[in-house]
Structures are given as C-alpha cells and as structure tokens.
Design a protein around this motif. Structure first.
Motif: not given
Length: 223
Positions: A79-81, A113-114, A118-122
C-alpha cells in the motif's frame, strides 16, 4: 482497469505545436540557415523530451498495475508503494491520465484497507487536478461513496449534486439512494433507486444490483 476508457486518448497531453520560422528580413543567408537549423534541433529535442516523459509515466503506471493486479487487501508495504507511485506520477506527470488513474487506484486500495480518510483525500486531489471531465465525474461519484461509507450522508448528497453524463447517471442515482437510506429518507431513496433502474433499462445498461437495494427498502405490507 484498461488504459483507455470512454475512448479517452492517453496522448491528450501532447498538444499541437508548431515552430515559427524566422524570416531573414535583412539577416544574412548564413544567419537564416543557422536559425532554421537551431529551430529544427530544438524541435527534435522537445519531441524526445516528451517521448521520454511518456515512457517514464507509462513505466510507473505499469508498476502500479502490477502491484494491484488482483485488488485483494494489500499488505502495508505494498500500500505504501502504491501511494508513493501515485504521488510520484501526480508530481512528475500531473495532468495526464496516467496520474489520474493512479489516484483512482490509490483510493481503491485505501478503501479496501478500510482507510476511508486516505481514499477521500486521493479523490479530492483528483477532482481538483483532473483535466478530463469524465474522469473528474467518476472521481466525484466515488468520493460520494466514500462519504457514505463514513456515514457522512448529507455531504455525500451535496457531492452528488452535479451535472453528470448519461453514462454515469445510473451510478449517481444509486449512490444518491444509498445516502438517502442512510438518512432514513426511504421514500426518497425508493424514488432514486427506481429512477436509476428506469435509466439503466432505457440505456440498456446493467443495474448494478439496484433492484436488490430497492427490494430491501420496499414498504412492508400490513399483516
């Protein structure tokens, strides 16, 4: 995800260009020739630069696709990658569809990943930066779905209050119905779902499980 959706040309970032040729206007013949040669060399260098940039973006995007090939929940390292590659594409190739699709993938991985924050920010970053309207509208619907997952139903309804092309109307109405269910506005939700079903039928599109959602909130018959 295929690289070409809605017949979007992945080379849109390569805009038309032209070289203005200097007229001599009193400049010596030799000087005119030198200017012409310099212009040709500059043009070739610019074309090579664009080619190298496109190759670099494509390579990073291929790495991203390989990391997320099966879209199961990824370990933290992967996920970090994904985040690093998406951010790098946005930084180095912003405005291209490679960068836009990378943001969508980053959001999808975060949702799996729940990590709805982060999803909203992206997705918000994509909506702000995308130059292609269709991609921006896809991101907007996905952002509303993330907001619904976070039980932020009123915000989701506001997010969905935009003009949407017919190809995305069913998804927009379905998400609207989901937000209305969350607010317990079941009559309004039924209307949204029914309109979504009618739209899907009229456009000969799949209904994405909307009938099941509608059945779930059907009025209970009196016993």
């Amino acid at each position: 995800m295929a690289r070409d959706i809605k017949d979007i040309d992945l080379e849109d970032e390569q805009s038309d260009a032209f070289i203005g040729w200097w007229k001599r206007n009193g400049v010596s013949l030799i000087a005119g020739v030198l200017l012409a040669v310099a212009a040709i060399l500059a043009w070739n260098a610019w074309q090579q630069h664009k080619s190298n940039q496109a190759a670099s973006a494509s390579q990073m995007y291929d790495q991203l696709m390989e990391l997320t090939s099966d879209f199961t929940k990824l370990p933290d390292e992967q996920r970090n990658q994904v985040s690093q590659l998406a951010n790098k594409l946005a930084d180095e190739h912003g405005g291209t569809l490679y960068a836009d699709f990378a943001r969508l993938i980053q959001a999808r991985v975060a949702v799996d990943a729940g990590d709805t924050g982060t999803a909203a920010a992206s997705l918000q970053q994509l909506i702000s930066s995308a130059q292609n309207d269709f991609v921006k509208q896809v991101a907007t619907i996905n952002l509303a779905r993330v907001q619904i997952a976070r039980k932020d139903y009123e915000t989701a309804l506001k997010t969905l209050d935009i003009d949407i092309p017919n190809e995305l109307k069913v998804q927009q109405l379905s998400a609207r119905g989901d937000a209305l269910v969350g607010l317990q506005r079941l009559d309004d939700a039924r209307k949204a779902y029914q309109t979504a079903l009618d739209t899907a039928k009229a456009q000969q599109m799949p209904n994405y499980g909307i009938q099941l959602k509608l059945d779930d909130i059907a009025p209970q018959e009196a016993s």
